[in-house]
Motif scaffolding. Sequence first.
Motif, PDB file in Angstrom:
ATOM      1  N   LEU A  47       0.724  -1.215   0.039  1.00 49.60           N
ATOM      2  CA  LEU A  47      -0.040  -0.111   0.235  1.00 49.60           C
ATOM      3  C   LEU A  47       0.898   1.248  -0.114  1.00 49.60           C
ATOM      4  O   LEU A  47       0.560   2.236  -0.836  1.00 49.60           O
ATOM      5  CB  LEU A  47      -0.915   0.041   1.237  1.00 49.60           C
ATOM      6  CG  LEU A  47      -1.764   1.100   1.401  1.00 49.60           C
ATOM      7  CD1 LEU A  47      -2.832   1.425   0.168  1.00 49.60           C
ATOM      8  CD2 LEU A  47      -2.595   0.934   2.726  1.00 49.60           C
ATOM      9  N   ASP A  48       2.038   1.261   0.833  1.00 53.55           N
ATOM     10  CA  ASP A  48       2.807   2.332   0.890  1.00 53.55           C
ATOM     11  C   ASP A  48       3.646   2.694  -0.294  1.00 53.55           C
ATOM     12  O   ASP A  48       3.691   3.893  -0.662  1.00 53.55           O
ATOM     13  CB  ASP A  48       3.907   2.284   1.880  1.00 53.55           C
ATOM     14  CG  ASP A  48       3.304   2.547   3.359  1.00 53.55           C
ATOM     15  OD1 ASP A  48       2.268   3.106   3.396  1.00 53.55           O
ATOM     16  OD2 ASP A  48       4.084   2.123   4.396  1.00 53.55           O
ATOM     17  N   ASN A  49       3.748   1.528  -1.221  1.00 50.04           N
ATOM     18  CA  ASN A  49       4.452   1.810  -2.566  1.00 50.04           C
ATOM     19  C   ASN A  49       3.559   2.321  -3.380  1.00 50.04           C
ATOM     20  O   ASN A  49       3.943   3.143  -4.591  1.00 50.04           O
ATOM     21  CB  ASN A  49       5.066   0.704  -3.008  1.00 50.04           C
ATOM     22  CG  ASN A  49       6.409   0.101  -2.315  1.00 50.04           C
ATOM     23  OD1 ASN A  49       7.412   1.197  -2.000  1.00 50.04           O
ATOM     24  ND2 ASN A  49       6.997  -0.815  -1.869  1.00 50.04           N
ATOM     25  N   ILE A  50       2.032   1.829  -3.264  1.00 48.02           N
ATOM     26  CA  ILE A  50       1.218   2.467  -4.552  1.00 48.02           C
ATOM     27  C   ILE A  50       0.905   3.873  -4.242  1.00 48.02           C
ATOM     28  O   ILE A  50       1.095   4.694  -5.196  1.00 48.02           O
ATOM     29  CB  ILE A  50       0.025   1.755  -4.088  1.00 48.02           C
ATOM     30  CG1 ILE A  50      -0.037   0.113  -4.656  1.00 48.02           C
ATOM     31  CG2 ILE A  50      -1.083   2.208  -4.890  1.00 48.02           C
ATOM     32  CD1 ILE A  50      -1.160  -0.579  -4.633  1.00 48.02           C
ATOM     33  N   ILE A  51       1.025   4.356  -2.984  1.00 48.59           N
ATOM     34  CA  ILE A  51       0.729   5.810  -2.554  1.00 48.59           C
ATOM     35  C   ILE A  51       1.963   6.532  -3.128  1.00 48.59           C
ATOM     36  O   ILE A  51       1.653   7.427  -3.620  1.00 48.59           O
ATOM     37  CB  ILE A  51       0.612   5.834  -1.215  1.00 48.59           C
ATOM     38  CG1 ILE A  51      -0.657   5.090  -0.405  1.00 48.59           C
ATOM     39  CG2 ILE A  51       0.565   7.381  -0.649  1.00 48.59           C
ATOM     40  CD1 ILE A  51      -0.955   5.285   0.813  1.00 48.59           C
ATOM     41  N   ARG A  52       3.138   6.052  -2.860  1.00 49.06           N
ATOM     42  CA  ARG A  52       4.246   6.810  -3.249  1.00 49.06           C
ATOM     43  C   ARG A  52       4.242   6.772  -4.773  1.00 49.06           C
ATOM     44  O   ARG A  52       4.765   7.804  -5.315  1.00 49.06           O
ATOM     45  CB  ARG A  52       5.559   5.653  -2.740  1.00 49.06           C
ATOM     46  CG  ARG A  52       6.881   6.586  -3.284  1.00 49.06           C
ATOM     47  CD  ARG A  52       7.897   5.643  -2.810  1.00 49.06           C
ATOM     48  NE  ARG A  52       8.264   4.381  -2.946  1.00 49.06           N
ATOM     49  CZ  ARG A  52       8.781   3.993  -4.290  1.00 49.06           C
ATOM     50  NH1 ARG A  52       9.215   4.823  -5.247  1.00 49.06           N
ATOM     51  NH2 ARG A  52       8.641   2.658  -4.665  1.00 49.06           N
ATOM     52  N   LEU A  53       3.948   5.858  -5.436  1.00 50.88           N
ATOM     53  CA  LEU A  53       4.171   6.014  -6.752  1.00 50.88           C
ATOM     54  C   LEU A  53       2.926   6.920  -7.479  1.00 50.88           C
ATOM     55  O   LEU A  53       3.368   7.680  -8.627  1.00 50.88           O
ATOM     56  CB  LEU A  53       4.017   4.393  -7.474  1.00 50.88           C
ATOM     57  CG  LEU A  53       5.355   3.367  -7.037  1.00 50.88           C
ATOM     58  CD1 LEU A  53       5.097   2.246  -7.963  1.00 50.88           C
ATOM     59  CD2 LEU A  53       6.558   4.206  -7.788  1.00 50.88           C
ATOM     60  N   PHE A  54       1.689   6.762  -7.002  1.00 48.76           N
ATOM     61  CA  PHE A  54       0.954   7.758  -7.272  1.00 48.76           C
ATOM     62  C   PHE A  54       1.218   9.262  -7.017  1.00 48.76           C
ATOM     63  O   PHE A  54       0.979  10.004  -7.699  1.00 48.76           O
ATOM     64  CB  PHE A  54      -0.562   7.237  -6.610  1.00 48.76           C
ATOM     65  CG  PHE A  54      -1.252   6.669  -7.660  1.00 48.76           C
ATOM     66  CD1 PHE A  54      -2.116   7.101  -8.535  1.00 48.76           C
ATOM     67  CD2 PHE A  54      -1.642   5.310  -7.142  1.00 48.76           C
ATOM     68  CE1 PHE A  54      -2.904   6.277  -9.533  1.00 48.76           C
ATOM     69  CE2 PHE A  54      -2.642   4.329  -7.952  1.00 48.76           C
ATOM     70  CZ  PHE A  54      -3.144   4.903  -9.036  1.00 48.76           C
ATOM     71  N   THR A  55       1.751   9.395  -6.012  1.00 46.18           N
ATOM     72  CA  THR A  55       2.432  10.629  -5.663  1.00 46.18           C
ATOM     73  C   THR A  55       3.552  10.970  -6.612  1.00 46.18           C
ATOM     74  O   THR A  55       3.470  12.394  -6.961  1.00 46.18           O
ATOM     75  CB  THR A  55       2.827  10.593  -4.186  1.00 46.18           C
ATOM     76  OG1 THR A  55       1.893  10.389  -3.215  1.00 46.18           O
ATOM     77  CG2 THR A  55       2.969  12.114  -3.840  1.00 46.18           C
ATOM     78  N   GLU A  56       4.385  10.233  -6.852  1.00 47.81           N
ATOM     79  CA  GLU A  56       5.516  10.658  -7.941  1.00 47.81           C
ATOM     80  C   GLU A  56       4.760  10.899  -9.308  1.00 47.81           C
ATOM     81  O   GLU A  56       5.295  11.965  -9.641  1.00 47.81           O
ATOM     82  CB  GLU A  56       6.445   9.505  -8.150  1.00 47.81           C
ATOM     83  CG  GLU A  56       7.267   9.366  -6.818  1.00 47.81           C
ATOM     84  CD  GLU A  56       8.273   8.308  -6.865  1.00 47.81           C
ATOM     85  OE1 GLU A  56       8.108   7.638  -7.993  1.00 47.81           O
ATOM     86  OE2 GLU A  56       8.965   7.800  -5.820  1.00 47.81           O
ATOM     87  N   VAL A  57       3.766  10.208  -9.692  1.00 47.06           N
ATOM     88  CA  VAL A  57       3.089  10.412 -10.840  1.00 47.06           C
ATOM     89  C   VAL A  57       2.338  11.994 -10.758  1.00 47.06           C
ATOM     90  O   VAL A  57       2.529  12.582 -11.865  1.00 47.06           O
ATOM     91  CB  VAL A  57       2.059   9.499 -11.323  1.00 47.06           C
ATOM     92  CG1 VAL A  57       1.153  10.019 -12.430  1.00 47.06           C
ATOM     93  CG2 VAL A  57       2.947   8.122 -11.602  1.00 47.06           C
ATOM     94  N   LEU A  58       1.617  12.109  -9.635  1.00 45.79           N
ATOM     95  CA  LEU A  58       0.995  13.521  -9.340  1.00 45.79           C
ATOM     96  C   LEU A  58       2.262  14.620  -9.631  1.00 45.79           C
ATOM     97  O   LEU A  58       1.950  15.596 -10.287  1.00 45.79           O
ATOM     98  CB  LEU A  58       0.450  13.556  -8.237  1.00 45.79           C
ATOM     99  CG  LEU A  58      -0.258  14.730  -7.797  1.00 45.79           C
ATOM    100  CD1 LEU A  58      -1.317  15.217  -8.942  1.00 45.79           C
ATOM    101  CD2 LEU A  58      -0.704  14.643  -6.387  1.00 45.79           C
ATOM    102  N   ASN A  59       3.453  14.393  -8.792  1.00 44.74           N
ATOM    103  CA  ASN A  59       4.187  15.424  -8.802  1.00 44.74           C
ATOM    104  C   ASN A  59       5.024  15.707 -10.146  1.00 44.74           C
ATOM    105  O   ASN A  59       5.507  16.777 -10.293  1.00 44.74           O
ATOM    106  CB  ASN A  59       5.328  15.242  -7.729  1.00 44.74           C
ATOM    107  CG  ASN A  59       4.551  15.189  -6.304  1.00 44.74           C
ATOM    108  OD1 ASN A  59       3.610  15.932  -6.176  1.00 44.74           O
ATOM    109  ND2 ASN A  59       5.347  14.663  -5.324  1.00 44.74           N
ATOM    110  N   GLU A  60       4.970  14.808 -10.813  1.00 46.23           N
ATOM    111  CA  GLU A  60       5.648  14.631 -12.230  1.00 46.23           C
ATOM    112  C   GLU A  60       4.828  15.215 -13.245  1.00 46.23           C
ATOM    113  O   GLU A  60       5.132  15.537 -14.574  1.00 46.23           O
ATOM    114  CB  GLU A  60       6.425  13.689 -12.549  1.00 46.23           C
ATOM    115  CG  GLU A  60       7.672  13.078 -11.422  1.00 46.23           C
ATOM    116  CD  GLU A  60       7.863  11.450 -11.595  1.00 46.23           C
ATOM    117  OE1 GLU A  60       7.331  10.894 -12.682  1.00 46.23           O
ATOM    118  OE2 GLU A  60       8.730  10.939 -10.894  1.00 46.23           O
ATOM    119  N   SER A  61       3.513  15.281 -12.768  1.00 43.64           N
ATOM    120  CA  SER A  61       2.438  15.468 -13.991  1.00 43.64           C
ATOM    121  C   SER A  61       2.348  17.026 -14.315  1.00 43.64           C
ATOM    122  O   SER A  61       2.816  17.770 -13.684  1.00 43.64           O
ATOM    123  CB  SER A  61       0.966  15.113 -13.719  1.00 43.64           C
ATOM    124  OG  SER A  61       0.672  15.758 -12.395  1.00 43.64           O
TER     125      SER A  61
END
Length: 240
Positions: free
Chosen positions: A226-240
């Motif tokens: 779960l933590d890794n899913i949140i982290r990767l979604f957050t990275e996608v958001l920050n890079e968008s």
Amino acid sequence: MTDALRPFVPEYKGHVVAESGELYLALEDLLCQFSSPCVMDCKIGFRTYLEEELTRAQDRPKLRRDLFEKMVATDPEAPTQEEQNEQGVSKQRYMLWRETISSSSVLGFRIEGMRHLEGASTREFRIMKDPESIKNSFRKFTGNNTRILEKYIHRLSFIKEALMISDFFSAHEVIGSSLLFIHDTESAGVWLIDFAKTVPLPVGVEVTHISDWSPGNHEDGYIIGLDNIIRLFTEVLNES
């Protein structure tokens, strides 16, 4: 159900008896509140087999050609020379190997299937391990829509908070369960589904859901995934 996880699982609607006489659970239709929804299933945890399944496989070390053929179809180099000569692998060997070829073994989750904005469905994720490839899949799934990404991150954060105070979660080994992601142009949600292999922990056994698994400790790696899913979604958001 009064557990903290109640808002994050489909509502139980009773039982249905099929014409064959078999009994089925009737659950809430999560798609009905969405218009032309995009859907993604993420399998959570380091493994999809129970400890008792591994024990049974160890007790019956028969070489199986069908599992050998499945292994070769995915990776022709995976079988050892001895397995190549025997044209067979044991179920224990196959079960352990199967989890290593996807992101389950390194990130604690894998994408199981997806229907994205373009209307196409795909399940070609079984050997995807690279975080950048997974992030690209998240981008494709959400259309890189920042509003949808934010809704998913918020919902996932609420789910984690509920898990940390859930009596049910603390007392169970959660294996083969999924997070189901659903969104349309306006709304987004995430639910916990698939509990067929969720079993009570043996008496006297406690798990953290954040520790590495080794045979016998019953750790499932759920919070790590779960933590890794949140982290990767957050990275996608920050890079968008």
